[in-house]
Design an enzyme around this catalytic site. Structure first.
Site, PDB file in Angstrom:
ATOM      1  N   ARG A 102      46.767  -0.423   0.249  1.00  0.00           N
ATOM      2  CA  ARG A 102      47.114  -0.366  -1.233  1.00  0.00           C
ATOM      3  C   ARG A 102      46.726   0.949  -2.020  1.00  0.00           C
ATOM      4  O   ARG A 102      45.483   1.242  -2.018  1.00  0.00           O
ATOM      5  CB  ARG A 102      46.493  -1.521  -1.953  1.00  0.00           C
ATOM      6  CG  ARG A 102      46.588  -1.432  -3.457  1.00  0.00           C
ATOM      7  CD  ARG A 102      46.333  -2.503  -4.270  1.00  0.00           C
ATOM      8  NE  ARG A 102      47.452  -3.795  -4.240  1.00  0.00           N
ATOM      9  CZ  ARG A 102      47.432  -4.566  -4.968  1.00  0.00           C
ATOM     10  NH1 ARG A 102      46.714  -4.932  -6.130  1.00  0.00           N
ATOM     11  NH2 ARG A 102      48.387  -5.551  -4.774  1.00  0.00           N
ATOM     12  N   HIS A 129      56.538  -2.695  -3.607  1.00  0.00           N
ATOM     13  CA  HIS A 129      55.485  -3.751  -3.396  1.00  0.00           C
ATOM     14  C   HIS A 129      56.122  -4.671  -2.606  1.00  0.00           C
ATOM     15  O   HIS A 129      56.608  -5.935  -2.929  1.00  0.00           O
ATOM     16  CB  HIS A 129      54.876  -4.290  -4.799  1.00  0.00           C
ATOM     17  CG  HIS A 129      53.676  -5.355  -4.513  1.00  0.00           C
ATOM     18  ND1 HIS A 129      53.174  -5.384  -3.291  1.00  0.00           N
ATOM     19  CD2 HIS A 129      53.079  -5.975  -5.511  1.00  0.00           C
ATOM     20  CE1 HIS A 129      52.204  -6.232  -3.557  1.00  0.00           C
ATOM     21  NE2 HIS A 129      51.964  -6.676  -4.659  1.00  0.00           N
ATOM     22  N   GLN A 132      54.969  -8.521  -2.021  1.00  0.00           N
ATOM     23  CA  GLN A 132      55.167  -9.364  -3.059  1.00  0.00           C
ATOM     24  C   GLN A 132      56.638  -9.997  -3.132  1.00  0.00           C
ATOM     25  O   GLN A 132      56.923 -11.123  -3.480  1.00  0.00           O
ATOM     26  CB  GLN A 132      54.856  -8.631  -4.417  1.00  0.00           C
ATOM     27  CG  GLN A 132      55.345  -9.274  -5.610  1.00  0.00           C
ATOM     28  CD  GLN A 132      54.267 -10.791  -5.852  1.00  0.00           C
ATOM     29  OE1 GLN A 132      53.217 -10.429  -5.713  1.00  0.00           O
ATOM     30  NE2 GLN A 132      54.622 -12.035  -5.945  1.00  0.00           N
ATOM     31  N   ASP A 219      56.838  -7.891 -15.214  1.00  0.00           N
ATOM     32  CA  ASP A 219      55.650  -7.700 -14.651  1.00  0.00           C
ATOM     33  C   ASP A 219      55.198  -6.850 -15.797  1.00  0.00           C
ATOM     34  O   ASP A 219      55.936  -6.354 -16.911  1.00  0.00           O
ATOM     35  CB  ASP A 219      55.861  -6.778 -13.453  1.00  0.00           C
ATOM     36  CG  ASP A 219      54.711  -5.992 -12.958  1.00  0.00           C
ATOM     37  OD1 ASP A 219      53.699  -6.612 -13.141  1.00  0.00           O
ATOM     38  OD2 ASP A 219      54.860  -4.976 -12.381  1.00  0.00           O
ATOM     39  N   CYS A 259      54.551 -11.576 -10.777  1.00  0.00           N
ATOM     40  CA  CYS A 259      53.792 -11.358  -9.449  1.00  0.00           C
ATOM     41  C   CYS A 259      52.457 -11.463  -9.824  1.00  0.00           C
ATOM     42  O   CYS A 259      51.592 -11.488  -9.013  1.00  0.00           O
ATOM     43  CB  CYS A 259      54.095  -9.670  -9.203  1.00  0.00           C
ATOM     44  SG  CYS A 259      53.924  -8.652 -10.419  1.00  0.00           S
ATOM     45  N   ARG A 287      52.434 -15.663  -1.220  1.00  0.00           N
ATOM     46  CA  ARG A 287      51.970 -14.440  -0.876  1.00  0.00           C
ATOM     47  C   ARG A 287      51.375 -14.588   0.818  1.00  0.00           C
ATOM     48  O   ARG A 287      51.440 -13.941   1.682  1.00  0.00           O
ATOM     49  CB  ARG A 287      51.007 -13.690  -1.606  1.00  0.00           C
ATOM     50  CG  ARG A 287      51.812 -13.121  -2.762  1.00  0.00           C
ATOM     51  CD  ARG A 287      52.463 -12.055  -2.714  1.00  0.00           C
ATOM     52  NE  ARG A 287      51.909 -11.128  -2.265  1.00  0.00           N
ATOM     53  CZ  ARG A 287      51.248  -9.937  -2.593  1.00  0.00           C
ATOM     54  NH1 ARG A 287      50.824 -10.228  -3.892  1.00  0.00           N
ATOM     55  NH2 ARG A 287      50.505  -9.210  -2.067  1.00  0.00           N
TER      56      ARG A 287
HETATM   57  N1  NVA Z   1      53.274  -2.897 -11.425  1.00  0.00           N
HETATM   58  C1  NVA Z   1      51.905  -3.956 -11.094  1.00  0.00           C
HETATM   59  C2  NVA Z   1      52.106  -4.864 -10.082  1.00  0.00           C
HETATM   60  C3  NVA Z   1      50.778  -5.565  -9.868  1.00  0.00           C
HETATM   61  C4  NVA Z   1      50.837  -6.495  -8.712  1.00  0.00           C
HETATM   62  C5  NVA Z   1      51.011  -2.689 -10.704  1.00  0.00           C
HETATM   63  O1  NVA Z   1      51.389  -1.730 -10.214  1.00  0.00           O
HETATM   64  O2  NVA Z   1      50.074  -2.643 -11.406  1.00  0.00           O
HETATM   65  N1   CP Z   2      50.696  -9.497  -7.207  1.00  0.00           N
HETATM   66  C1   CP Z   2      49.648  -8.753  -6.663  1.00  0.00           C
HETATM   67  O1   CP Z   2      49.736  -8.017  -5.893  1.00  0.00           O
HETATM   68  O2   CP Z   2      48.160  -9.351  -7.105  1.00  0.00           O
HETATM   69  P1   CP Z   2      46.987  -8.546  -6.971  1.00  0.00           P
HETATM   70  O3   CP Z   2      47.126  -7.011  -7.685  1.00  0.00           O
HETATM   71  O4   CP Z   2      45.987  -9.260  -7.439  1.00  0.00           O
HETATM   72  O5   CP Z   2      46.830  -8.170  -5.259  1.00  0.00           O
END
Ligand code: NVA
Ligand code: CP
Length: 300
Positions: A102, A129, A132, A219, A259, A287
């Site tokens: 990540r 993502h 997800q 989101d 998400c 997930r």
């Molecule tokens: N768009 C959000 C998704 C989190 C799962 C982010 O990138 O923070």
């Molecule tokens: N939806 C998601 O990816 O959650 P986290 O940021 O908690 O991993």
């Protein structure tokens, strides 16, 4: 499939096969069937950003499959002190059976795949993502019994989630409509591809995007890494909320997905969130099942 870097690398058949395997693994877990598909395998999990769901579901998933998972905070790796990704990839490939990462730049994930010799899984970048969206498709298919022909509406920022939902939705034959403020559209190349390959709409109008939608998705307005813009974004995105007015134009049986983490009264009202909490937490649970399917396919 050698890696899971972004959904555009996968065919519809590959996505379907992951969803089918996820259904099977979910069934096996519910019935106490323990097949240890990944006995002796180790997944490294590199995190440059925070996570609850991704971290815990990958870690629990690896244990459930008979393998193990290592949480690697980027701050504590030499990568955080400037060791090149191409070296990190070649070193970790000698110890591990797969890497979930990540991070911010999609290019970093692609570089790990290029220089490493083990499967790489994108656990979220600023661009995409995919894990997800596999869980999202699994949840929609579970509840609606099909994907093709359904209308998916995304309300909010044209971010990583919007990008991956467009690709995943269009590949699976869904109609995808995105409502976002001008200047906050999803990736231009993805939108071009979606328009050429399916039924896609990007509009400033929430009512137009949500009209007769079978799935309404939202989101956060400010993603990880955009904390400094949060106040400005609250003003820009004020009209882009999943609320009663939005749900009134959607299909009467529309599902709501998020998400997570959710910011109540920003992108979604507490009322709509709680009315659809069962769907949203099924989505979070999925997930685990979807990623176990990815892990078995890539590392098994
Ligand atoms: N768009 C959000 C998704 C989190 C799962 C982010 O990138 O923070
Ligand atoms: N939806 C998601 O990816 O959650 P986290 O940021 O908690 O991993």
């Amino acid at each position: 499939m050698k890696h899971l870097l972004k959904l555009s690398d996968l065919t519809a058949e590959e996505i379907t096969s992951i969803l089918n395997l996820a259904d099977q693994l979910k069934y096996e877990k519910a019935h106490g069937i323990d097949k240890q598909y990944l006995r002796g395998k180790t997944l490294g999990m590199i995190f440059q950003k925070a996570s609850t769901r991704t971290r815990v579901s990958f870690e629990a998933g690896m244990y459930q499959l008979g393998g193990s998972a290592l949480f690697l905070s980027a701050n504590d790796l030499q990568i955080g002190r400037g060791e090149p990704v191409m070296d990190t990839a070649r070193v970790l490939s000698r110890y591990l059976d797969g890497i979930m990462i990540r991070t911010f730049a999609q290019a970093e994930v692609e570089a790990l795949a290029e220089y490493g010799s083990i499967p790489i899984i994108n656990g979220l970048t600023d661009y995409a993502h995919p894990c997800q969206v596999l869980a999202d498709l699994l949840t929609i298919r579970e509840r609606k019994k099909a994907l093709s022909g359904l209308k998916l509406c995304f309300v909010g920022d044209g971010n990583n989630m919007a990008n991956s939902l467009i690709v995943g939705g269009i590949k699976m034959g869904m109609k995808v409509a995105v409502a976002c403020p001008k200047g906050y559209e999803p990736d231009g190349e993805i939108m071009r591809w979606a328009s050429e390959n399916g039924n896609f709409l990007c509009t400033e109008s929430v009512a137009q995007a949500a009209e007769d939608a079978d799935v309404v998705y939202t989101d956060v307005w400010a993603s990880m890494g955009q904390e400094d813009e949060a106040a400005a974004r609250r003003a820009i995105f004020a009209g882009y909320q999943v609320n009663d007015a939005c749900m009134a134009v959607a299909h009467p049986d529309a599902m709501v997905l998020h998400c997570l983490p959710a910011h109540r009264e920003e992108e979604i009202t507490a009322k709509v969130f709680e009315a659809h909490a069962e769907e949203i937490f099924d989505e979070a649970e999925n997930r685990l099942h979807a990623q176990k399917a990815v892990l078995v396919q890539l590392l098994g």
